[in-house]
Design an enzyme around this catalytic site. Sequence first.
Site, PDB file in Angstrom:
ATOM      1  N   ARG A 226      99.412  99.978  54.431  1.00 48.82           N
ATOM      2  CA  ARG A 226     100.871 100.139  54.519  1.00 48.82           C
ATOM      3  C   ARG A 226     101.237 101.446  55.201  1.00 48.82           C
ATOM      4  O   ARG A 226     102.131 101.510  56.015  1.00 48.82           O
ATOM      5  CB  ARG A 226     101.490 100.103  53.118  1.00 48.82           C
ATOM      6  CG  ARG A 226     101.387  98.749  52.448  1.00 48.82           C
ATOM      7  CD  ARG A 226     101.578  98.866  50.966  1.00 48.82           C
ATOM      8  NE  ARG A 226     100.513  99.680  50.361  1.00 48.82           N
ATOM      9  CZ  ARG A 226     100.325  99.815  49.065  1.00 48.82           C
ATOM     10  NH1 ARG A 226     101.144  99.220  48.228  1.00 48.82           N
ATOM     11  NH2 ARG A 226      99.347 100.555  48.595  1.00 48.82           N
TER      12      ARG A 226
ATOM     13  N   SER B 245     102.430  96.478  43.860  1.00 53.85           N
ATOM     14  CA  SER B 245     102.560  95.752  42.591  1.00 53.85           C
ATOM     15  C   SER B 245     102.902  96.715  41.464  1.00 53.85           C
ATOM     16  O   SER B 245     103.687  96.398  40.570  1.00 53.85           O
ATOM     17  CB  SER B 245     101.256  95.027  42.249  1.00 53.85           C
ATOM     18  OG  SER B 245     100.977  94.050  43.204  1.00 53.85           O
TER      19      SER B 245
ATOM     20  N   LYS C 218      90.974  96.713  33.257  1.00 51.98           N
ATOM     21  CA  LYS C 218      92.415  96.906  33.432  1.00 51.98           C
ATOM     22  C   LYS C 218      93.178  96.139  32.370  1.00 51.98           C
ATOM     23  O   LYS C 218      92.691  95.144  31.848  1.00 51.98           O
ATOM     24  CB  LYS C 218      92.825  96.422  34.822  1.00 51.98           C
ATOM     25  CG  LYS C 218      92.683  97.487  35.881  1.00 51.98           C
ATOM     26  CD  LYS C 218      93.521  97.107  37.088  1.00 51.98           C
ATOM     27  CE  LYS C 218      93.410  98.112  38.213  1.00 51.98           C
ATOM     28  NZ  LYS C 218      94.070  97.644  39.429  1.00 51.98           N
TER      29      LYS C 218
ATOM     30  N   HIS D 183     102.041  91.121  49.954  1.00 54.86           N
ATOM     31  CA  HIS D 183     100.813  90.309  49.917  1.00 54.86           C
ATOM     32  C   HIS D 183     101.005  89.024  50.729  1.00 54.86           C
ATOM     33  O   HIS D 183     100.133  88.632  51.503  1.00 54.86           O
ATOM     34  CB  HIS D 183     100.469  89.907  48.470  1.00 54.86           C
ATOM     35  CG  HIS D 183     100.036  91.049  47.591  1.00 54.86           C
ATOM     36  ND1 HIS D 183     100.562  91.266  46.344  1.00 54.86           N
ATOM     37  CD2 HIS D 183      99.124  92.031  47.790  1.00 54.86           C
ATOM     38  CE1 HIS D 183      99.985  92.329  45.799  1.00 54.86           C
ATOM     39  NE2 HIS D 183      99.112  92.814  46.660  1.00 54.86           N
TER      40      HIS D 183
HETATM   41  O1  PNS Z   1      94.667  95.178  44.880  1.00 56.72           O
HETATM   42  P1  PNS Z   1      93.697  96.301  44.660  1.00 56.72           P
HETATM   43  O2  PNS Z   1      93.701  96.693  43.202  1.00 56.72           O
HETATM   44  O3  PNS Z   1      93.929  97.452  45.594  1.00 56.72           O
HETATM   45  O4  PNS Z   1      92.226  95.721  44.994  1.00 56.72           O
HETATM   46  C1  PNS Z   1      91.080  96.518  44.884  1.00 56.72           C
HETATM   47  C2  PNS Z   1      89.796  95.665  45.034  1.00 56.72           C
HETATM   48  C3  PNS Z   1      89.815  94.475  44.112  1.00 56.72           C
HETATM   49  C4  PNS Z   1      89.699  95.171  46.460  1.00 56.72           C
HETATM   50  C5  PNS Z   1      88.598  96.608  44.736  1.00 56.72           C
HETATM   51  O5  PNS Z   1      88.793  97.255  43.521  1.00 56.72           O
HETATM   52  C6  PNS Z   1      87.266  95.869  44.691  1.00 56.72           C
HETATM   53  O6  PNS Z   1      86.743  95.457  45.717  1.00 56.72           O
HETATM   54  N1  PNS Z   1      86.719  95.681  43.478  1.00 56.72           N
HETATM   55  C7  PNS Z   1      85.522  94.933  43.240  1.00 56.72           C
HETATM   56  C8  PNS Z   1      84.349  95.843  42.838  1.00 56.72           C
HETATM   57  C9  PNS Z   1      83.694  96.407  44.066  1.00 56.72           C
HETATM   58  O7  PNS Z   1      83.208  95.717  44.925  1.00 56.72           O
HETATM   59  N2  PNS Z   1      83.701  97.758  44.131  1.00 56.72           N
HETATM   60  C10 PNS Z   1      83.180  98.476  45.237  1.00 56.72           C
HETATM   61  C11 PNS Z   1      84.210  98.511  46.360  1.00 56.72           C
HETATM   62  S1  PNS Z   1      83.772  99.738  47.479  1.00 56.72           S
END
Ligand code: PNS
Length: 177
Positions: free
Chosen positions: A92, A130, A43, A19
């Site tokens: 990645r 993570s 979560k 990150h």
């Molecule tokens: O670190 P992560 O868990 O891979 O992050 C995922 C994240 C937070 C980017 C994704 O879950 C997200 O954007 N969540 C917010 C809800 C949302 O907008 N959902 C539609 C995305 S297409």
Amino acid sequence: MKKVTAIYPGSFDPPTNGHLDLIQRGSKIFDELVVAILRNPEKDPLFSVAERRLMLEELTGNFRNVHVDTFDGLTVEYASKVKAHAVLRGIRALSDYEYELQMALMNRKLHPELETVFMMPAEQYSYLSSRLVREVAHLGGSIAGLVPEMVEQRLREKLDPAIKLQNHRKSKAGRRR
Ligand code: PNS
């Protein structure tokens, strides 16, 4: 000239060197970068949002153009709220691509003006996540070099409250001296 703002959304539970590598790269190409921690009630995180925010603030304090915030709901709505032009995400390996592409295209459908920018972290972090850091730490393996030292320390304290108590006592004794 127009200032370009990007958000870097994620869970960051906990923040890893991958990150931080991405934050460093992002801070070089965007005028402002907002590291946005998702407040996800579904979560069951290891670190609370407040703990993750504190860690990220400390870790990014040396970047003049990086800020840390939290959000809930849709990423695109948060992006509009902070007037961001782009969403930064790390890729990645090829295995990330499908999920990231899906997310980027859904975000584009919801907010056509918002661009997703993918960046690759340094190769040595290409297997790092993570989730794996949490798992290895839980099982007593070494996570040295995978997370900043401060995160390593917090993980140790989180997984072994006795260490936290010991450190607390040491710092109290130090203050008395
Ligand atoms: O670190 P992560 O868990 O891979 O992050 C995922 C994240 C937070 C980017 C994704 O879950 C997200 O954007 N969540 C917010 C809800 C949302 O907008 N959902 C539609 C995305 S297409």
